[in-house]
Design an enzyme around this catalytic site. Structure first.
Site, PDB file in Angstrom:
ATOM      1  N   GLU A 197      78.282  57.692  52.743  1.00 53.16           N
ATOM      2  CA  GLU A 197      77.553  57.745  54.014  1.00 53.16           C
ATOM      3  C   GLU A 197      78.560  57.661  55.176  1.00 53.16           C
ATOM      4  O   GLU A 197      79.541  56.908  55.086  1.00 53.16           O
ATOM      5  CB  GLU A 197      76.619  56.525  54.062  1.00 53.16           C
ATOM      6  CG  GLU A 197      75.869  56.337  55.369  1.00 53.16           C
ATOM      7  CD  GLU A 197      75.244  54.929  55.481  1.00 53.16           C
ATOM      8  OE1 GLU A 197      75.818  53.959  54.935  1.00 53.16           O
ATOM      9  OE2 GLU A 197      74.180  54.811  56.118  1.00 53.16           O
ATOM     10  N   ASN A 220      71.169  59.957  60.580  1.00 51.71           N
ATOM     11  CA  ASN A 220      72.181  59.573  59.589  1.00 51.71           C
ATOM     12  C   ASN A 220      71.976  60.548  58.420  1.00 51.71           C
ATOM     13  O   ASN A 220      71.002  60.440  57.683  1.00 51.71           O
ATOM     14  CB  ASN A 220      71.957  58.111  59.177  1.00 51.71           C
ATOM     15  CG  ASN A 220      73.073  57.569  58.315  1.00 51.71           C
ATOM     16  OD1 ASN A 220      73.802  58.328  57.673  1.00 51.71           O
ATOM     17  ND2 ASN A 220      73.204  56.248  58.281  1.00 51.71           N
ATOM     18  N   LYS A 264      68.487  60.266  56.535  1.00 48.28           N
ATOM     19  CA  LYS A 264      68.109  58.922  56.075  1.00 48.28           C
ATOM     20  C   LYS A 264      66.725  58.522  56.588  1.00 48.28           C
ATOM     21  O   LYS A 264      66.454  58.597  57.791  1.00 48.28           O
ATOM     22  CB  LYS A 264      69.158  57.925  56.559  1.00 48.28           C
ATOM     23  CG  LYS A 264      69.025  56.506  56.031  1.00 48.28           C
ATOM     24  CD  LYS A 264      70.262  55.698  56.467  1.00 48.28           C
ATOM     25  CE  LYS A 264      70.291  54.288  55.935  1.00 48.28           C
ATOM     26  NZ  LYS A 264      71.571  53.621  56.296  1.00 48.28           N
ATOM     27  N   GLU A 273      71.861  49.946  63.253  1.00 51.06           N
ATOM     28  CA  GLU A 273      71.496  51.323  62.882  1.00 51.06           C
ATOM     29  C   GLU A 273      70.244  51.798  63.597  1.00 51.06           C
ATOM     30  O   GLU A 273      70.107  52.984  63.888  1.00 51.06           O
ATOM     31  CB  GLU A 273      71.299  51.434  61.360  1.00 51.06           C
ATOM     32  CG  GLU A 273      72.596  51.491  60.600  1.00 51.06           C
ATOM     33  CD  GLU A 273      72.387  51.988  59.169  1.00 51.06           C
ATOM     34  OE1 GLU A 273      71.860  53.104  58.984  1.00 51.06           O
ATOM     35  OE2 GLU A 273      72.738  51.236  58.239  1.00 51.06           O
ATOM     36  N   CYS A 309      72.190  55.000  51.550  1.00 50.68           N
ATOM     37  CA  CYS A 309      72.369  53.557  51.718  1.00 50.68           C
ATOM     38  C   CYS A 309      71.068  52.774  51.542  1.00 50.68           C
ATOM     39  O   CYS A 309      70.593  52.622  50.435  1.00 50.68           O
ATOM     40  CB  CYS A 309      73.026  53.268  53.071  1.00 50.68           C
ATOM     41  SG  CYS A 309      73.733  51.595  53.144  1.00 50.68           S
ATOM     42  N   ASN A 351      77.253  52.371  52.965  1.00 45.06           N
ATOM     43  CA  ASN A 351      78.156  51.398  53.590  1.00 45.06           C
ATOM     44  C   ASN A 351      77.401  50.080  53.572  1.00 45.06           C
ATOM     45  O   ASN A 351      76.386  49.946  54.269  1.00 45.06           O
ATOM     46  CB  ASN A 351      78.424  51.744  55.060  1.00 45.06           C
ATOM     47  CG  ASN A 351      79.422  52.864  55.256  1.00 45.06           C
ATOM     48  OD1 ASN A 351      80.598  52.631  55.515  1.00 45.06           O
ATOM     49  ND2 ASN A 351      78.952  54.100  55.150  1.00 45.06           N
TER      50      ASN A 351
END
Lengths: 312, 312
Positions: free
Chosen positions: B47, B110, B127, B146, B172, B197
């Site tokens: 990612e 993302n 994502k 995020e 993730c 991550n």
């Protein structure tokens, strides 16, 4: 803050085909007393705890009915209920249920009952995911004909206030499906009680056999973690009528960690004092459902039963 | 019967805040060549592979935009695409995407892209589950903002025919939700590619920190098992700008077993040759969805976002 509850996984070894029900109830009472003596407030027994795991044979209706209970408690099991009440211990017990509904229709369910410390029934759960097969499959060394014996429970996965928290139930194959835990998680479940009978030999794919213990932990630990709930998984294990079944009963924390484990394959009690408030560490952070879930992207889960690949 | 595919988890160590993108692409190309030299046909990068994990800071719009890509391939990343095509290797790469839609509205996602061996883009995944927080939370030693940077991907979890099978992606935090795997499982997915991550320090509940590796395996192994799919999980690990992140990249079989694993916390390639037909052992037996799933009892999963306990 602690909402401590002392829970016991009351694992059973084999029950022979000709073992009298009274002898089985003796064993249940002994396990109950052992658990109570170690401070347990709730004792969890396996799936179909009162009899041998009869779905390994393909029986006709007359033969099969001897394995079913028409009332709970019944004449033989009343002794367990009475002793639990006397000890002030609650319990959960799996059994084959012959149920006649309001319309006079008879149903056969794979059932687990939850009984409070005062002897009253809190809830009755009927297994939703019925594994195995419908017919007699003679190529197998033994049958797994649960779909011959049981219809799926019509009520799904409920959650009940009991034992100072929110308690749910599931039975054996139910534990392999993430939806089982999630439906209860969406009702705030803090403690899931699961009985199982899991033959170590899986005829359709024996390369899975050596992974039985790993898979058992994998599904219950992930179900616990992903929903911030405790899970108690209780086996009827050992070699029963020539068929070996997984033991490995355990109590899982919302962290996915095992906090108590049976180490034999016979009658054995594993006890843990769990703090139901520990569930908050997961429910209110990483798995704060209301903040983080994205149900608009989950629609296939209810719209579709089988898998449908996209067009090539 | 074998549908063999050689897959690489191309783990990365830290990317410093001031590391030039050209230097990062040098590292990606080196990993790609290493993987190709070991026979890989598909190389999975982490990612947000092109930059440091910038959500650990709360940046204003001008500052943040240097971390986003407006085109893929762009001027710096074209070299990676060209080298992959030259080597005949496909890849999947995570990056921060600045996307302007048909109405001229700009979105920040993302994103992870899947590129075939001929250099063409097969699919783009954005994502869905955005973890962390929206605002600047000064009590934390570092941010996980995020939700300040990214909106959820609008397209959910697709599955595409590629590399001889059915491939899906997740990023993730998506990997912690069983719905992620199930929605792809219901489209027949055989291989799920996941970059991540994961800081080892989780400020809301540090008692989870020592379990980071266990939880990482737990969610990907159970997602693989319960859907009969391979999963490739690839980290950006090591100590990056003072924050340590989980490495432990791995390739999981549908049995839940790890078939390849990175053992360092730096740039490292783990390779496995997987047979996509092995998925059948699970999809056609225990997890034959069409035979065994019970969607009529799963409705809360889509009807409800947060948990709602029953009335007391």
């Amino acid at each position: 803050m602690a909402r401590n509850l002392t829970v016991a996984a009351a694992q059973m070894g084999p029950v022979a085909k000709d073992e009298p029900k009274a002898a089985v109830v003796d064993r249940l009472v002994a396990l109950l007393r052992e658990a109570a003596g170690r401070g347990s407030e709730l004792v969890v027994f396996p799936e179909l705890a009162l009899t041998t795991f009869f779905p390994r044979w393909f029986l006709d209706d007359d033969e099969m009915l001897r394995y079913f209970e028409t009332e709970m408690p019944g004449p033989e099991t009343k002794r367990l209920f009475d002793e639990a009440k006397r000890l002030g211990v609650g319990f959960s017990l799996g059994f084959a249920e012959l149920h006649t509904d309001d319309d006079g229709v008879t149903h056969r369910y794979n059932t687990q009952v939850l009984v409070e410390r005062d002897g009253t029934e809190v809830a009755r759960f009927r297994k939703v995911h019925i594994p195995g097969h419908e017919g007699n499959e003679e190529w197998r060394p033994f049958q797994h004909a649960e779909r011959h014996y049981f219809e799926p429970g019509p009520d799904g996965f409920g959650v009940w206030w009991a034992f100072g928290g929110l308690v749910g139930m599931a039975i054996c194959n139910d534990r392999r499906w993430p939806e089982t835990y999630r439906v209860m998680g969406l009702q705030g479940v803090e403690l899931i009680l699961i009985g199982y009978n899991t033959p170590l030999f899986y005829a359709p794919d024996p390369q899975q056999d050596a992974l039985a213990g790993f898979h058992n932990d994998l599904v219950m630990a992930s179900g616990a973690y992903q929903n911030g709930t405790f899970v108690v998984g209780v086996a009827k294990g050992g070699i029963e009528e020539g068929v070996e079944s997984l033991a490995q009963s355990a109590i899982y924390a919302p962290s996915g960690q095992v906090v108590a484990r049976c180490v034999t394959t016979g009658d054995e009690v594993a006890v843990a004092t769990i703090d139901l408030d520990f569930t908050r560490f997961y429910k209110e952070t990483l798995f704060d459902f209301d903040r983080y879930r994205m149900p608009e992207h989950y629609r296939l889960i209810t719209e579709r039963r089988g898998a449908e690949p996209p067009a090539e």
